[in-house]
Design a protein around this motif. Structure first.
Motif, PDB file in Angstrom:
ATOM      1  N   LEU B  26      36.288 -22.904   4.268  1.00  0.00           N
ATOM      2  CA  LEU B  26      36.944 -22.522   5.521  1.00  0.00           C
ATOM      3  C   LEU B  26      36.134 -21.457   6.259  1.00  0.00           C
ATOM      4  O   LEU B  26      35.974 -21.518   7.483  1.00  0.00           O
ATOM      5  CB  LEU B  26      38.354 -21.974   5.242  1.00  0.00           C
ATOM      6  CG  LEU B  26      39.381 -22.951   4.677  1.00  0.00           C
ATOM      7  CD1 LEU B  26      40.691 -22.207   4.414  1.00  0.00           C
ATOM      8  CD2 LEU B  26      39.627 -24.104   5.637  1.00  0.00           C
ATOM      9  N   VAL B  27      35.633 -20.498   5.489  1.00  0.00           N
ATOM     10  CA  VAL B  27      34.828 -19.437   6.101  1.00  0.00           C
ATOM     11  C   VAL B  27      33.588 -20.040   6.750  1.00  0.00           C
ATOM     12  O   VAL B  27      33.201 -19.687   7.870  1.00  0.00           O
ATOM     13  CB  VAL B  27      34.443 -18.377   5.046  1.00  0.00           C
ATOM     14  CG1 VAL B  27      33.425 -17.387   5.613  1.00  0.00           C
ATOM     15  CG2 VAL B  27      35.686 -17.639   4.559  1.00  0.00           C
ATOM     16  N   ARG B  29      33.252 -23.133   7.859  1.00  0.00           N
ATOM     17  CA  ARG B  29      33.655 -23.894   9.056  1.00  0.00           C
ATOM     18  C   ARG B  29      33.961 -22.968  10.222  1.00  0.00           C
ATOM     19  O   ARG B  29      33.600 -23.233  11.363  1.00  0.00           O
ATOM     20  CB  ARG B  29      34.898 -24.736   8.750  1.00  0.00           C
ATOM     21  CG  ARG B  29      34.583 -26.095   8.161  1.00  0.00           C
ATOM     22  CD  ARG B  29      35.838 -26.867   7.859  1.00  0.00           C
ATOM     23  NE  ARG B  29      36.624 -27.200   9.032  1.00  0.00           N
ATOM     24  CZ  ARG B  29      37.799 -27.827   8.975  1.00  0.00           C
ATOM     25  NH1 ARG B  29      38.298 -28.174   7.799  1.00  0.00           N
ATOM     26  NH2 ARG B  29      38.460 -28.114  10.061  1.00  0.00           N
ATOM     27  N   ALA B  30      34.650 -21.882   9.908  1.00  0.00           N
ATOM     28  CA  ALA B  30      34.983 -20.928  10.972  1.00  0.00           C
ATOM     29  C   ALA B  30      33.715 -20.324  11.558  1.00  0.00           C
ATOM     30  O   ALA B  30      33.592 -20.159  12.776  1.00  0.00           O
ATOM     31  CB  ALA B  30      35.907 -19.834  10.424  1.00  0.00           C
TER      32      ALA B  30
END
Lengths: 176, 385
Positions: B26-27, B29-30
């Motif tokens: 997620l990190v 992707r963010a």
């Protein structure tokens, strides 16, 4: 730019709240894989917004709001679009598996409800939000929430008439 | 069966096993999305904070070699560049080598890779050859060189026009092969000449009729426009008329932006400050016959009116079901009229087959100005294939 300290805090939030958020996503889309995608999308947006979330008590409502709005915008995805109500499970008898079948039927029937009505039902009846809180999450008026819930329940009741009439949608429809 | 709906929903949801979430993914992707957003927000870190280069450097067309000195800025009177008599900015876009500037069309020598608009016409680059051109739709001339337009992912942020007015700003370089900027070139398309050179490099944030807002930092640690608070963003405003540079506090920057009408604002209770949208940050999604802000944040004009847009009857977003098409701002034609591009999303690749919609904010109506076709188009803030 995120600060280095944001990631551990975000990680903590994910660990603590992602199961609950996932279940909300699941009720919104009715598909395990799609719910995972929806949750991940919502968490990515949350992480991007993290440094601007003044009060971290707002994080979960913010993420929930993203789940709702994103699922509505994904409404045309084939995987949860226009699930035919004719595929509802057969009515169950006094079998131990009755509860599971019933719950599956509700999820499937929920997918026959238009997305905004579905969101209103999930927020009101699963998240136990008040009408005002639901309106805030959905970005609409309390009156709109009432009409969405009413229309959604009517549709849900229609889909579940044979199995759930009076027992599922009857009790809380009038409470708020 | 005696459970309430609430109980049934809860039991149904709890019967589903929640997957584990990969926070590292997620990190990542963010981070990727933020980088993309920064590029799209004209904040790409394409420049190096450099030493001031004294004197003027110039522009010439043709090769991608070193650049010759350009004429110094002069106080020449405005030339008679064609401007829409209504005062509205012409809508610009290109399909292949054909440029559309309002009602005019102009044939470039090569397929157009980048295009943006001023009140007077279109700034464009053909075939990623580092050469910037300007056309009013009838004739074209070389106005400068900008090596960053040649990089597909860094196309935006390297050449910035205002949402109104005639200014075009880009990084001042000595060679298309060496991408270190020494400052900014400020070109006026109504006068068709370089009017200023700003002796500081960094990232251009915003341009209006006579001012250039920039940050001299290439360090991405403190971006001004992003979904985060930045305490000391090192903001400067350059007045093109006087040549003076003023350091701005964040509140002054916010106040300045709030005076501009061709801009959207996104704000949400609980978030710090407002988010002024310089074009692309405002993504829309189709919900029935309406366009809604894709992020869960209300979108307003700078005067505080909620943005409500309605699609033409029967219009559907391009792309296959579930492809996640994108609808974003391309350009403003006047204070009340905005052009949106819509395409099939394209994932991480340039997307194709979209429409250009023209929307009127006062009544929220949108119409298709350029219908999708097999031939892809290039529009302001929309990349070519």
């Amino acid at each position: 730019m995120r600060r280095a300290s944001d990631v551990p805090a975000f990680s903590e939030f994910v660990e603590a709240r992602s199961p609950s958020l996932f279940r909300t996503a699941y009720l919104m889309v009715g598909d395990h894989q799609l719910a995972q995608d929806l949750l991940q999308e919502a968490l990515v947006k949350t992480l991007i917004a993290w440094p601007r979330l003044r009060d971290h008590a707002n994080v979960e409502p913010y993420t929930r709001r993203i789940i709702v709005t994103t699922s509505i915008s994904w409404r045309r995805r084939r995987s949860f679009h226009e699930r035919p109500s004719s595929t509802l499970p057969e009515p169950s008898g006094p079998d131990p598996a009755e509860a599971t079948v019933t719950h599956d039927a509700v999820v499937v029937a929920l997918l026959t409800v238009p997305p905004r009505q579905r969101a209103a039902i999930v927020l009101r009846y699963y998240q136990d939000l008040t009408e005002a809180q639901t309106a805030e999450v959905m970005g609409c008026s309390v009156g709109a929430v009432k009409s969405q819930v009413s229309a959604g329940l009517k549709r849900l009741r229609g889909s579940l008439r044979q199995d759930f009439d009076e027992t599922v949608t009857g009790e809380r429809e009038t409470t708020s | 069966m005696t459970e309430t709906l609430s109980d049934v929903l809860r039991h149904s949801a709890e019967a589903v096993s929640a997957p584990s979430v990969d926070v590292a993914a997620l990190v990542a992707r963010a981070g990727k999305r933020q980088r993309r957003r920064r590029i799209m927000l004209a904040l790409a870190a394409t420049a190096v904070v450099g030493a001031v280069t004294a004197g003027s450097l110039a522009v010439r067309g043709g090769s991608d070699g070193d650049i010759e000195p350009a004429p110094s800025p002069s106080p020449a009177p405005p030339s008679s560049v064609a401007v829409d008599p209504t005062g509205a900015r012409p809508m610009v876009y290109a399909a292949g080598s054909t440029l559309h500037v309002g009602d005019e069309t102009f044939e470039a020598s090569k397929p157009v890779a980048f295009i943006d608009a001023t009140d007077d016409g279109a700034v464009y680059e053909a075939a990623n050859d580092c050469t910037l051109w300007f056309t009013d739709g009838t004739t074209a001339s070389v106005i400068g060189k900008s090596p960053w337009t040649a990089a597909p992912t860094a196309r935006y942020g390297s050449v910035v026009t205002g949402d109104s007015g005639s200014l075009v700003v880009w990084g001042d370089v000595t060679s298309c092969k060496h991408q270190e900027a020494h400052g900014f070139v400020v070109y006026d398309t109504s006068r068709r000449e370089v009017v200023r050179r700003i002796p500081s490099a960094g990232a251009v944030l915003y341009v209006d009729e006579d001012q250039v807002y920039f940050s001299p930092r290439s360090d991405p640690g403190c971006w001004v426009q992003d979904l985060h608070a930045c305490g000391d963003p090192h903001l400067f405003r350059y007045d093109v008329t006087s040549g003076e540079t003023t350091k701005l506090a964040l509140a002054e920057w916010d106040a300045d932006l709030s005076t501009h009408t061709r801009m959207f604002v996104a704000a949400m209770p609980g978030l710090v400050g407002s988010f002024h949208d310089f074009h692309q940050a405002a993504s829309f999604s189709q919900v029935g016959a309406r366009l809604v802000h894709a992020d869960p944040v209300p979108l307003t004009t700078t005067s505080g009116e909620k943005v409500r847009l309605r699609l033409p009857n029967g219009w559907t977003a391009p792309g296959a079901e579930g492809s996640g098409g994108m609808i974003q701002v391309s350009q403003w034609l006047d204070d009340d009229t905005v052009v949106l591009w819509a395409d099939d999303g394209g994932g991480d690749l340039p997307a194709k087959n979209g429409d250009l919609l023209v929307c009127r904010l006062p009544d929220g109506t949108c119409r298709v100005a350029v219908a999708r076709s097999a031939r892809d188009y290039v529009a302001p803030y929309r990349a070519s294939e």
